[in-house]
Design a protein around this motif. Structure first.
Motif, short mmCIF file in Angstrom:
data_model
loop_
_atom_site.label_atom_id
_atom_site.label_comp_id
_atom_site.label_asym_id
_atom_site.label_seq_id
_atom_site.Cartn_x
_atom_site.Cartn_y
_atom_site.Cartn_z
N LEU A 135 0.84 -1.19 0.00
CA LEU A 135 0.00 0.00 0.00
C LEU A 135 0.88 1.25 0.00
O LEU A 135 1.69 1.44 0.90
N PRO A 136 0.73 2.12 -0.99
CA PRO A 136 1.57 3.33 -1.03
C PRO A 136 1.14 4.35 0.01
O PRO A 136 -0.01 4.37 0.46
N LYS A 137 2.06 5.19 0.40
CA LYS A 137 1.75 6.25 1.37
C LYS A 137 0.86 7.29 0.69
O LYS A 137 1.02 7.61 -0.48
N GLY A 138 -0.07 7.81 1.46
CA GLY A 138 -0.97 8.81 0.94
C GLY A 138 -2.18 8.97 1.82
O GLY A 138 -2.33 8.29 2.84
N SER A 139 -3.07 9.88 1.43
CA SER A 139 -4.28 10.12 2.21
C SER A 139 -5.32 10.81 1.34
O SER A 139 -4.99 11.42 0.31
N GLY A 140 -6.56 10.71 1.75
CA GLY A 140 -7.65 11.37 1.03
C GLY A 140 -8.86 11.50 1.92
O GLY A 140 -9.22 10.57 2.65
N SER A 141 -9.52 12.63 1.87
CA SER A 141 -10.67 12.89 2.73
C SER A 141 -11.96 12.46 2.06
O SER A 141 -12.04 12.32 0.82
N VAL A 142 -12.99 12.28 2.87
CA VAL A 142 -14.31 11.96 2.34
C VAL A 142 -14.80 13.09 1.44
O VAL A 142 -15.37 12.85 0.37
N ALA A 143 -14.57 14.33 1.86
CA ALA A 143 -15.03 15.48 1.08
C ALA A 143 -14.38 15.52 -0.29
O ALA A 143 -15.04 15.77 -1.31
N THR B 200 -11.95 -7.50 2.90
CA THR B 200 -10.64 -6.87 3.07
C THR B 200 -10.62 -5.52 2.37
O THR B 200 -10.93 -5.41 1.19
N LEU B 201 -10.25 -4.49 3.09
CA LEU B 201 -10.19 -3.14 2.54
C LEU B 201 -9.13 -3.03 1.45
O LEU B 201 -9.27 -2.25 0.51
N SER B 202 -8.08 -3.85 1.56
CA SER B 202 -7.02 -3.83 0.54
C SER B 202 -7.58 -4.17 -0.83
O SER B 202 -7.12 -3.64 -1.85
N THR B 203 -8.55 -5.07 -0.89
CA THR B 203 -9.14 -5.47 -2.17
C THR B 203 -9.83 -4.30 -2.84
O THR B 203 -9.69 -4.09 -4.04
N LEU B 204 -10.59 -3.53 -2.05
CA LEU B 204 -11.28 -2.36 -2.61
C LEU B 204 -10.28 -1.32 -3.09
O LEU B 204 -10.41 -0.79 -4.21
N TRP B 205 -9.28 -1.01 -2.27
CA TRP B 205 -8.28 -0.01 -2.66
C TRP B 205 -7.54 -0.47 -3.92
O TRP B 205 -7.35 0.31 -4.85
N ASP B 206 -7.14 -1.72 -3.94
CA ASP B 206 -6.38 -2.25 -5.08
C ASP B 206 -7.20 -2.21 -6.37
O ASP B 206 -6.69 -1.85 -7.43
N TYR B 207 -8.48 -2.54 -6.27
CA TYR B 207 -9.31 -2.57 -7.47
C TYR B 207 -9.55 -1.17 -8.03
O TYR B 207 -9.46 -0.95 -9.24
N ASP C 232 -2.67 5.69 4.71
CA ASP C 232 -1.93 4.45 4.95
C ASP C 232 -1.68 4.22 6.43
O ASP C 232 -1.36 3.10 6.85
N ARG C 233 -1.84 5.25 7.25
CA ARG C 233 -1.58 5.13 8.69
C ARG C 233 -2.79 4.62 9.48
O ARG C 233 -2.64 4.12 10.58
N ASN C 234 -3.99 4.75 8.91
CA ASN C 234 -5.16 4.34 9.68
C ASN C 234 -6.03 3.28 8.97
O ASN C 234 -7.14 3.00 9.42
N VAL C 235 -5.52 2.70 7.88
CA VAL C 235 -6.33 1.71 7.16
C VAL C 235 -6.64 0.49 8.02
O VAL C 235 -7.72 -0.11 7.87
N ARG C 236 -5.74 0.11 8.90
CA ARG C 236 -6.00 -1.06 9.74
C ARG C 236 -7.15 -0.80 10.72
O ARG C 236 -7.92 -1.72 11.03
N GLU C 237 -7.26 0.42 11.17
CA GLU C 237 -8.39 0.77 12.03
C GLU C 237 -9.70 0.66 11.26
O GLU C 237 -10.71 0.19 11.79
#
Length: 355
Positions: A53-61, A120-127, A167-172
């Protein structure tokens, strides 16, 4: 299953290296080793433990802004779907988030959504990263992928409106997926211990002919209606036309056999023109019908608009480049994989024969 898929992607990168090196040894001057940049372009999988998973972030807005311009035309403003695509959000409850298993999945009458089934959230992000939007896959920046995924998760009430996914809070967030405990690991695809049966000897041990065949028993051939008609594909159509007898007289046939033995003659009705057969071969009929709108305009509407141009050049260009907004909000992906000869033949058929 995501783990197996991602492993195959990694193997593909290795085969680029090994295949080219082997070809050079056996066939001097043929092929070359893949460059590090080429391998890196393939090696983008994100695994269930978020490796890759690459480093990055994005808001709901931010995700809502991107969704409205890039995603809503196919999936609806709130992920509720359009007339064509299945719904992405809905069907999950707060009790599912607490439990980790979506209760509605046991109800056969319940409409399935993506967030109901996602373990798994990784599947959604990856797709999303690989395949979306469907007319320009891989065109979203990393932060935009985070934002789009965040908006979709918000639609399912998994994260709040002011959340910033990173990438810092995906596990949560993974720990809040409604169906995070809905995937079983008790099957052979997940078990990787021991030596693999790469020759398929276990499968072919009791075969009458000693060879692998892909067959549909005669009594079940059309039990679930025509399998070929159920494929929504871009590119060559795969699968058996179960309304017709097998090409070879067997109970079933390989998809490759269908392709090799004139797929268009299998899928097209007896009185269909060569143009319609070609449209079926290249899956144009997945989105277009002769005289009514499906996903895109009918062939008759296309003919009426482009016939005034006097030649097929403009229509060929449009098919090759794709586009959106001319016939409605759903975009048409570029058909650059279709050869120029077939594109020109399709355009001539539409302009000359479709009335």
């Amino acid at each position: 299953m995501p783990r197996c898929r991602n492993a195959l992607v990694g193997l593909g990168a290795l085969f680029l290296l090994a295949g080219a090196a082997g070809a050079q040894g056996r066939f001097p001057g043929v092929g070359r080793p893949a460059t590090p940049a080429e391998v890196q372009a393939w090696d983008i999988d994100v695994r269930p433990d978020f490796t890759g998973l690459p480093k990055g972030s994005g808001s709901v807005a931010r995700g809502q802004d991107i969704w409205d311009t890039r995603c809503a035309s196919c999936h609806g403003t709130f992920g509720e779907s359009t007339l064509v695509f299945p719904p992405l959000a809905g069907g999950t409850r707060a009790s599912d988030i607490a439990r980790g298993r979506v209760a509605a999945l046991i109800d056969p009458a319940e409409q399935r959504t993506t967030l109901m089934k996602l373990p798994t959230l990784s599947t959604l992000w990856d797709y999303v990263n690989r395949a979306m939007p469907w007319d320009r896959p891989k065109s979203l920046a990393v932060d935009d992928v985070y934002a789009v995924v965040a908006y979709l998760l918000h639609l399912g009430d998994i994260i709040p409106a002011d959340f910033v996914l990173s990438d810092r809070n995906v596990r949560e967030v993974q720990a809040r997926l409604p169906n995070r405990d809905g995937m079983t690991l008790a099957h052979g695809l997940w078990e990787v211990k021991g030596a693999p049966d790469v020759q398929g000897s276990t499968c072919t041990r009791d075969c009458p002919t000693g060879s692998v065949t892909s067959e549909i028993p005669a009594q079940a051939r059309n039990a679930h209606d025509n399998l070929m008609a159920q494929h929504r594909v871009i590119g060559p159509v795969r699968g058996a036309d179960t309304t017709r007898p097998p090409l070879s007289g067997r109970a079933g046939e390989h998809a490759s056999e269908l392709t090799a033995r004139a797929l268009s003659t299998v899928t097209a009705p007896a009185d269909a023109s060569a143009g319609m057969a070609l449209a079926r071969q290249h899956a144009c009929v997945s989105c277009h019908a002769l005289d009514q709108r499906v996903v895109g305009p009918s062939f008759k509407e296309i003919a009426a608009r482009y016939r005034s141009a006097g030649d097929a050049t403009a229509l060929v260009s449009k098919m090759k480049s794709g586009g959106a907004g001319v016939w409605g909000p759903v975009p048409m992906p570029p058909q650059a994989h279709v050869g120029d000869t077939d594109l020109q033949a399709l355009a001539r058929w539409i302009l000359a024969e479709v009335r």
